[in-house]
Design an enzyme around this catalytic site. Structure first.
Site, PDB file in Angstrom:
ATOM      1  N   LYS A 205      10.873  24.664  90.328  1.00 31.34           N
ATOM      2  CA  LYS A 205       9.703  25.072  89.351  1.00 31.34           C
ATOM      3  C   LYS A 205       9.134  23.939  89.391  1.00 31.34           C
ATOM      4  CE  LYS A 205       6.068  26.863  86.772  1.00 31.34           C
ATOM      5  NZ  LYS A 205       5.700  26.316  86.652  1.00 31.34           N
TER       6      LYS A 205
ATOM      7  N   GLU B 208      15.130  18.284  77.849  1.00 28.51           N
ATOM      8  CA  GLU B 208      14.990  16.950  77.715  1.00 28.51           C
ATOM      9  C   GLU B 208      13.358  17.144  77.536  1.00 28.51           C
ATOM     10  OE1 GLU B 208      12.627  13.796  77.708  1.00 28.51           O
ATOM     11  OE2 GLU B 208      13.329  13.775  79.511  1.00 28.51           O
TER      12      GLU B 208
ATOM     13  N   GLU C  55       2.541  13.002  68.809  1.00 25.30           N
ATOM     14  CA  GLU C  55       3.157  12.351  70.095  1.00 25.30           C
ATOM     15  C   GLU C  55       2.118  12.338  70.956  1.00 25.30           C
ATOM     16  OE1 GLU C  55       6.460  12.535  74.040  1.00 25.30           O
ATOM     17  OE2 GLU C  55       5.754  14.167  72.726  1.00 25.30           O
TER      18      GLU C  55
END
Length: 484
Positions: A183, A256, A388
């Site tokens: 996906k 990840e 971030e």
């Protein structure tokens, strides 16, 4: 389902139409969704929106194909993977151009290298093997450790490196006997759909399927009882949802996720020579990478000179449409990320932090462009240091003592990557060993390879991609005990 074509003719510019790839067939959908060119803000193409039933069909086809695929030898699977790499190479220019159009990265310095690295990755992975390990061999007894396939692997891939981070998963999964359903991100589905179409002319039906759609497809995959593993690349918050959803079927997981990587430039560093690597380590792909430099720590003894030289190098770059051969920095990939990065700019200005380059968005310019922005010595507790940014904003932060900067670098819920720079390699390695991250570069940046494990600590991830360790995570260890 309708088998629209299994023969894909090469072209320098593919303009659709786009289909799902299920059971070796190119499948139409009732609904579609718009994919935006981030350099213009205009609709580039419409992508097929898979239904939950079509996802089920893809998983069922993958489960059926697994029965045959898992009986092939390593050499046979290697032949298929090499044939796929060859097919992708025929379409290399087309895929790279499409990648620039939907993702925004410069064609020559970003998209073409990504496609080339992906093709090379497939070929290199195809040559690897996971041998049977002999743990005990006596006159009366033998113990063997085998690594058996999991079954159907579900891959959920991101929008920042949509080709590379998908094919990084495809190659080891298929090599180790598994089948896969991918996906792609709804922001960048086109290149994935296209390499899925190409795959149908190479692999047996059901071995590799692509289903595109909205964010609702992800939870359906992570909870699906016939998917044995999820390999996910994306944000930490989404990764937490994946963990919760997968718990019901005790899926294997490789995650990840986000990072807030620190680069530490030591007092003895040849910092002038390192500036290009540090700049691109932070600003490459417009700052949209998980292992990009998010915090740049500079020793006070050369801080002012460093900032001036860094800004001068940044001024030499050109922001614009990635199809322009002179452009080195493209747009934010999507409106959501564009707006998020602007909240960092707003916070920096609201708190009176020192912007030495950039900081102003051209409101009249179409597309999602954020100029390279350099923030000089913001406080450690500021938003731009603690969170971030995933965009082209670099905080350059002053430090005095090495022990202190290591503590500051580690004071983060993230632990993906980092880098240390210094002439005394032994000292730099000692500092690197104290960083709480899954990967640390010393006097280099973003070196990767098929035999190099890559994974995060803390909230940056679970498991490993790359290397022998990463390939093993597509298998189950199976111990065979034999009385002679």
């Amino acid at each position: 389902m309708s088998n629209l074509s299994r023969s894909i003719a090469p072209a320098n510019l593919f303009e659709g139409p786009y289909y799902l790839s299920i059971a070796g067939e190119l499948v139409e959908t009732k609904d579609s969704f718009a994919v935006i060119n981030p350099a213009t803000g205009l609709v580039l193409a419409n992508a097929p929106a898979a239904t939950s039933e079509q996802l089920d069909q893809a998983v069922t086809a993958a489960k059926s194909a697994f029965k045959r695929w898992s009986l092939l030898s390593y050499d046979e699977r290697q032949s298929y993977l090499n044939a796929y790499a060859d097919a992708l190479e025929v379409h290399r220019d087309e895929l790279a151009r499409l990648l620039t159009l939907e993702q925004g990265k410069p064609l020559k310095s970003g998209a073409e290298p990504e496609v080339d690295q992906s093709i090379s990755w497939i070929r290199q992975i195809a040559a690897r093997r996971i041998p049977v390990e002999i743990l005990e061999d006596t006159d009366s007894h033998i113990v063997e450790l085998h690594h058996t396939p999991l079954g159907v692997v579900g891959a959920i891939t991101p929008w920042n490196f949509p080709v590379l981070l998908a094919l990084w998963k495809v190659a080891p999964a298929l090599l180790t006997d598994n089948t896969m359903v991918i996906k792609p991100s709804p922001f960048t589905p086109l290149t994935t759909l296209r390499f899925g179409q190409i795959a149908q002319s190479v692999f047996p039906p059901g071995v590799l399927s692509i289903v595109s759609g909205g964010n609702e497809l992800g939870p359906q995959m992570t909870a699906h009882p016939d998917i044995a593993k999820i390999s996910f690349t994306g944000s930490t918050e989404t990764g937490k949802h994946v963990i919760r959803s997968a718990a019901g079927t005790v899926k294997r997981l490789t995650l990840e996720m986000g990072g807030n990587d620190a680069a530490i430039v030591l007092p003895d560093a040849d910092w002038k020579a390192a500036i290009p690597q540090l700049f691109w380590g932070a600003i490459g792909n417009s700052g949209q990478w998980c292992v990009g430099i998010k915090r740049l720590y500079i020793h006070r003894s050369f801080h002012e000179e460093f900032v001036a030289a860094f800004v001068e190098y940044a001024r030499q770059q050109k922001l614009g449409d990635g199809l322009d051969p002179d452009v080195t920095i493209g747009p934010m990939q999507n409106k959501m990320q564009f707006d998020k990065v602007r909240t960092f700019l707003d916070d920096i200005k609201a708190n009176g932090q020192k912007i030495v380059l950039g900081g102003e968005v051209d409101e009249g310019r179409p597309g999602y462009f954020i100029p390279v922005t350099v923030v000089d010595n913001p406080p450690e507790n500021s938003k731009i240091v603690q969170e971030e940014q995933f965009g082209p904003i670099v905080p350059i932060i002053v430090y005095d003592e090495v022990d202190d900067v290591i503590e500051r670098a580690n004071d983060s819920p993230f632990g993906l990557g980092g880098s240390v720079w210094g002439r005394d390699t032994r000292l730099a390695v000692a500092v690197a060993n104290r960083l709480e991250t899954g990967m640390v570069w010393v006097n280099e940046m973003h070196t990767q390879g098929v035999d190099i494990p890559f994974g995060g600590h803390k909230q940056s991830g679970v498991g490993t991609e790359g290397g022998h360790e990463g390939r093993l995570l597509f298998t189950n260890p199976k111990t065979l005990l034999i009385k002679k």
